[in-house]
Enzyme design. Structure first.
Site, short mmCIF file in Angstrom:
data_model
loop_
_atom_site.label_atom_id
_atom_site.label_comp_id
_atom_site.label_asym_id
_atom_site.label_seq_id
_atom_site.Cartn_x
_atom_site.Cartn_y
_atom_site.Cartn_z
N ARG A 9 -5.37 -9.76 -0.31
CA ARG A 9 -4.72 -8.11 -0.73
C ARG A 9 -6.27 -7.62 -1.05
O ARG A 9 -7.01 -8.58 -1.69
CB ARG A 9 -3.83 -8.23 -2.08
CG ARG A 9 -3.58 -7.27 -2.95
CD ARG A 9 -2.81 -6.01 -2.54
NE ARG A 9 -2.40 -4.50 -2.88
CZ ARG A 9 -3.61 -4.13 -3.31
NH1 ARG A 9 -4.01 -3.98 -2.53
NH2 ARG A 9 -2.75 -3.02 -3.96
N GLU A 17 3.17 3.19 -0.09
CA GLU A 17 3.95 2.71 0.33
C GLU A 17 5.12 2.35 1.75
O GLU A 17 5.30 3.93 1.76
CB GLU A 17 5.26 1.60 -1.11
CG GLU A 17 4.28 1.36 -2.90
CD GLU A 17 3.81 0.00 -2.21
OE1 GLU A 17 4.11 -0.55 -0.57
OE2 GLU A 17 2.99 0.16 -3.07
N ARG A 51 -2.32 -14.63 -3.99
CA ARG A 51 -2.44 -13.93 -2.94
C ARG A 51 -4.47 -13.25 -2.45
O ARG A 51 -4.39 -13.69 -3.86
CB ARG A 51 -2.39 -12.27 -2.19
CG ARG A 51 -0.74 -12.12 -1.94
CD ARG A 51 -0.47 -10.79 -1.87
NE ARG A 51 -0.18 -10.21 -3.21
CZ ARG A 51 0.41 -8.73 -3.58
NH1 ARG A 51 0.73 -7.73 -2.61
NH2 ARG A 51 -0.72 -7.81 -4.80
#
Length: 357
Positions: A163, A171, A213
C-alpha cells in the site's frame, strides 16, 4: 704525557735561568740555579725528541692504512659469509614452499577454478540484468497491479501486498463504493507504469497496516511513483499516520496539479488535501422526462367527495450513537451531515462528514 713533561722542562729551564741571572747580580750562589736550569733543558730536549719519533706522519699514515685494510678485508669476508648464508636459507625456503604448494589442496582448487573459468569463457554468455544505479529501497519485481495505489511485489520469496504511503487514488475495486471519477485512469496509469517492472520498495517507519500490507514508497529510478501520480492529478495526499518524510515533496508536486485544476482537482469539492475520508462524489440520478398529457374532450365528471387530508409521513428519526466506533459498526465509512446519524461532535475536522476513516 710526554708532551706535558717537555713543556714542564721548558718552563723550569726558563725559570732557573732567570733566577740564576738575578743571583749573579745580587752576588749570591748562582751555580745551583744554573744546574737546575741545565737539568730542565735536558729534560725538555729528551721529551721533544721522543715525541717527535712517535709523531712521524709517514709512519702514522702507514699504520692507519694497514689497520684500515685489515678491517676492510675482515668486513668483506664477513659480508661474503652472510650473503652465502642468506642465499642458502632463501633456497631452502623456496624449496619448502614449492613442496607445500604441491601437497596443498589449494593447488587442486586453483586448477579446478582455472578449468571452470576456461569453460565459462567458452560457454554462451548469460544476460546480466543491470539495475539502475539511482534505485532506492529493496529491488522487487511487480507481480500484480490492484489499482492506482496498491500493488503486489515479490520480496524475499514471498508475494507482498504494498500500500503506497501518503497516496490515495479514487476507488475502482472497492465492493462498497462505486467506481469513482479518475479511478480507472489511475489504475490504467499504474498498469502502464508498473506492470512487469522492477521497483524499489522503501518501507516506512511502520512496516505494515492493520490489514498486513506493506506501507512503502515505491521508487522508479530516482523518482517515486507517488510523485508521478500526484503530478498528473490522478490522486491526492492522504493517510498521514505513518511515515511523512516525503510529504513536503509530495505537496510541492500536488500543488502544481491543484493550480492547473487537472484530474481529481477539476471537480469542485471532490478531493481534499491530507484527509482520510475518501472522495466526495455522488452521481446525479437521471430523471426520465414525463410526456405531456394529451388533452381529451370528455364530459365533466360528477363532483366527487372531497378526499380525506393526507397525513404527512413523519421525518426520519435521528439515529444516536455513543461515538464513532459505535457508529462505524453500522456505517463503516462515516456519514454526511444530511444523514440522520450525523452528530456535530463526531465531526472533528468540521467538513460536514462525521466518523470518516
Amino acid at each position: 704525557m710526554l708532551m706535558f713533561l717537555g713543556v714542564l722542562g721548558l718552563l723550569l729551564f726558563i725559570f732557573f735561568i732567570l733566577k740564576g741571572i738575578v743571583s749573579v747580580f745580587r752576588k749570591k750562589n748562582f751555580k745551583r740555579d744554573f744546574l737546575f736550569a741545565l737539568g730542565s733543558f735536558i729534560l725538555f730536549v729528551t721529551m721533544v725528541s721522543i715525541d717527535a719519533s712517535n709523531d712521524d706522519p709517514k709512519q702514522l699514515t702507514k699504520n692507519h692504512e694497514q689497520v684500515a685494510n685489515k678491517e676492510v678485508k675482515n668486513d668483506s669476508k664477513e659480508e661474503k659469509k652472510e650473503s652465502t648464508k642468506e642465499k642458502k636459507q632463501a633456497d631452502k625456503e623456496k624449496e619448502q614452499q614449492a613442496t607445500k604448494e604441491e601437497n596443498s589442496p589449494e593447488t587442486t582448487t586453483n586448477d579446478s577454478k582455472e578449468d571452470s573459468l576456461n569453460k565459462s569463457t567458452n560457454a554462451p554468455k548469460e544476460k546480466v540484468v543491470k539495475l539502475d544505479e539511482k534505485a532506492h529501497g529493496v529491488q522487487a519485481p511487480v507481480t500484480k497491479v490492484v489499482d492506482g495505489d496498491t500493488i503486489h511485489v515479490s520480496m524475499n520469496g514471498k508475494d507482498e501486498t504494498v500500500r503506497m504511503l501518503l497516496l490515495d487514488t479514487p476507488e475502482t475495486v472497492d465492493p462498497n463504493e462505486p467506481v469513482q471519477p479518475f479511478g480507472p485512469e489511475a489504475s490504467s496509469f499504474a498498469k502502464q507504469t508498473l506492470s512487469g517492472k522492477t521497483v524499489g520498495i522503501q518501507v516506512g517507519s511502520e512496516a505494515r497496516d492493520k490489514y498486513g500490507r506493506l506501507l512503502a514508497y515505491v521508487w522508479i529510478g530516482d523518482k517515486t511513483y507517488q510523485e508521478m501520480v500526484l503530478e498528473k492529478g490522478l490522486g491526492r495526499t492522504a493517510y498521514l499516520y505513518n511515515d511523512t518524510s516525503m510529504l513536503d515533496q509530495f505537496h510541492k508536486v500536488q500543488d502544481v496539479a491543484i493550480n492547473k485544476k487537472i484530474g481529481v482537482w477539476s471537480i469542485p469539492g471532490y478531493a481534499h488535501v491530507d484527509h482520510n475520508h475518501g472522495y466526495h462524489y455522488q452521481e446525479e440520478k437521471k430523471v426520465n422526462p414525463t410526456p405531456a398529457p394529451v388533452q381529451k374532450t370528455t364530459p365533466k365528471p360528477a363532483p366527487e367527495p372531497e378526499p380525506e387530508p393526507v397525513q404527512e409521513e413523519p421525518a426520519q428519526t435521528a439515529e444516536i450513537f455513543q461515538n464513532c466506533t459505535d457508529l462505524r459498526t453500522k456505517y463503516p465509512n462515516g456519514v454526511p451531515a444530511t444523514h440522520p446519524a450525523y452528530q456535530a461532535k463526531m465531526d472533528r475536522d468540521k467538513d460536514n462528514f462525521a466518523c470518516e476513516k
